[in-house]
Design a protein around this motif. Structure first.
Motif, PDB file in Angstrom:
ATOM      1  N   PRO A 270      -8.311  13.258 -15.934  1.00 54.52           N
ATOM      2  CA  PRO A 270      -8.160  12.848 -14.531  1.00 54.52           C
ATOM      3  C   PRO A 270      -7.923  11.361 -14.336  1.00 54.52           C
ATOM      4  N   GLU A 271      -8.590  10.511 -15.115  1.00 54.31           N
ATOM      5  CA  GLU A 271      -8.359   9.069 -15.016  1.00 54.31           C
ATOM      6  C   GLU A 271      -6.892   8.746 -15.311  1.00 54.31           C
ATOM      7  N   GLU A 272      -6.337   9.353 -16.349  1.00 58.01           N
ATOM      8  CA  GLU A 272      -4.937   9.123 -16.691  1.00 58.01           C
ATOM      9  C   GLU A 272      -3.999   9.679 -15.620  1.00 58.01           C
ATOM     10  N   ALA A 273      -4.390  10.788 -14.994  1.00 57.55           N
ATOM     11  CA  ALA A 273      -3.573  11.341 -13.918  1.00 57.55           C
ATOM     12  C   ALA A 273      -3.486  10.373 -12.734  1.00 57.55           C
ATOM     13  N   VAL A 274      -4.600   9.705 -12.408  1.00 55.71           N
ATOM     14  CA  VAL A 274      -4.582   8.716 -11.327  1.00 55.71           C
ATOM     15  C   VAL A 274      -3.691   7.533 -11.710  1.00 55.71           C
ATOM     16  N   LEU A 275      -3.794   7.084 -12.953  1.00 55.27           N
ATOM     17  CA  LEU A 275      -2.900   6.021 -13.421  1.00 55.27           C
ATOM     18  C   LEU A 275      -1.445   6.465 -13.337  1.00 55.27           C
ATOM     19  N   LEU A 311     -10.463   8.130  -8.499  1.00 55.49           N
ATOM     20  CA  LEU A 311      -9.874   7.650  -7.248  1.00 55.49           C
ATOM     21  C   LEU A 311     -10.730   6.552  -6.632  1.00 55.49           C
ATOM     22  N   GLU A 312     -12.034   6.745  -6.646  1.00 57.18           N
ATOM     23  CA  GLU A 312     -12.934   5.719  -6.099  1.00 57.18           C
ATOM     24  C   GLU A 312     -12.825   4.430  -6.910  1.00 57.18           C
ATOM     25  N   ALA A 313     -12.764   4.561  -8.223  1.00 58.96           N
ATOM     26  CA  ALA A 313     -12.678   3.381  -9.080  1.00 58.96           C
ATOM     27  C   ALA A 313     -11.402   2.592  -8.838  1.00 58.96           C
TER      28      ALA A 313
END
Length: 342
Positions: A270-275, A311-313
């Motif tokens: 998920p972190e990579e998806a946000v990036l 997303l929050e980060a």
């Protein structure tokens, strides 16, 4: 030393390119899938979280409207990587799987833990089907057979997958394409684009068919379906922004990512998806490839939780990137004129 005999490709024969060596496809500058010994190491590691036998969606099954015209854009989640895109008078399905299992067998393999968000009988007329690659959770021949018989749908897929589909579904309207190809489709154009993944239907056909993502170009804005992909240092996301300028909607995988030592080259987290959303300049994103088939180690709800944290980060509002659940319907707002990720 004698030269190693080149593997014969049973699906595709064509000229060499920057991602085809004359026998097998590969990720330029990327990583191949893990070895069989790596698979065994993972399978016997004991790290897999237990999923409930059933994970009902909070959304009821929906009966979609027949068409969405003009610049309006409606997205409905079926499950996993299967979504219905309605815009410009077109009905488009991505990686449709209505079967009970994502498997070559009807009696074994990953079983869905929730029903499809649209009952097959309630589908509107399907114009286009985008099949990203040949893994069983994305290329479901039983569903394609139903779509041919009920809708005479047109399938667009990367090179080599046509051989698999034609063998099982004779007479299906189908075209196979390389990365960079553009296909006219009524009020839209479909672009076949790189993904960082691999392919196989069994143990002896690894990387014999190509994998891809798709861009749907419409007057109301571009839609990016990334297919199944590893993050690959964001290379393909940057390419999409450079080539297409930005997206009203990106449909991005957020699940099947643990353990990272084994899954990172093929499944982003998920972190990579946000990036990726930020790098490709997407105004909105829909998270898929989670919560329907138990494929990897993470708990069933973790992708949605990790997406919210990412997303929050990054200081992004949660309404910009939804972890879609079966039956969920999202009317995508019109695209902003400025870059929403800056």
């Amino acid at each position: 030393m004698a030269a190693r005999k080149r593997t014969a490709n049973r699906y595709y024969s064509g000229p060499q390119s920057d991602h085809f060596d004359g026998a097998l496809f590969f990720n330029p500058g990327g990583k191949p899938p893990g070895r069989f010994s790596d698979l065994l190491r993972w399978q016997f590691s004991g790290g897999r979280a237990k999923w409930p036998a059933a994970v009902p969606s909070p959304h009821p099954q929906v009966k979609p409207v027949p068409r969405v015209d003009g610049g309006a854009l409606r997205l409905t989640m079926v499950g996993h990587a299967s979504l219905l895109i309605q815009t410009a008078g077109l009905n488009i399905l991505t990686d449709p799987v209505w079967s009970e299992r994502a498997s070559p067998f009807v009696f074994a393999g990953p079983r869905r833990v929730n029903a499809p968000g649209i009952a097959f009988a309630d589908l509107p007329p399907i114009d286009l089907v985008l099949v990203s690659h040949n893994h069983y959770d994305h290329l479901d021949l039983a569903t394609l057979r139903r779509l041919k018989n009920s809708h005479d749908a047109r399938v667009i897929t990367p090179l080599g997958n046509d051989a698999i589909i034609h063998r099982a579904v004779p007479g299906m309207r189908l075209s196979a394409h390389d990365w960079g190809d553009r296909i006219d489709a009524g009020a839209a154009a479909i672009h076949v684009e790189p993904a960082h993944h691999w392919s196989a239907r069994g143990g002896r056909d690894r990387r014999m068919a190509l994998w891809a993502g798709f861009v749907v170009e419409t007057a109301g804005g571009n839609i990016y379906f990334a297919g199944d992909t590893g993050f690959h240092d964001g290379i393909n996301y940057r390419l999409m922004a450079k080539k297409h300028g930005g997206f009203r909607l990106a449909i991005l995988p957020i699940g099947a990512y643990e353990p990272r030592w084994f899954m990172a080259p093929q499944h982003q987290n998920p972190e990579e998806a946000v990036l990726g959303m930020k790098l490709c300049n997407a105004a909105h994103a829909a998270g898929c490839h989670w919560g329907t088939f138990h494929l990897t180690d993470e708990p069933v709800e973790e992708p949605a939780q990790k997406l919210a944290e990412a997303l929050e980060a990054h200081g992004l509002p949660p309404e910009r990137f939804r972890a879609m659940r079966p039956g969920e319907v999202w009317d995508i707002p019109p695209i902003l004129t400025r870059n929403p990720n800056r």
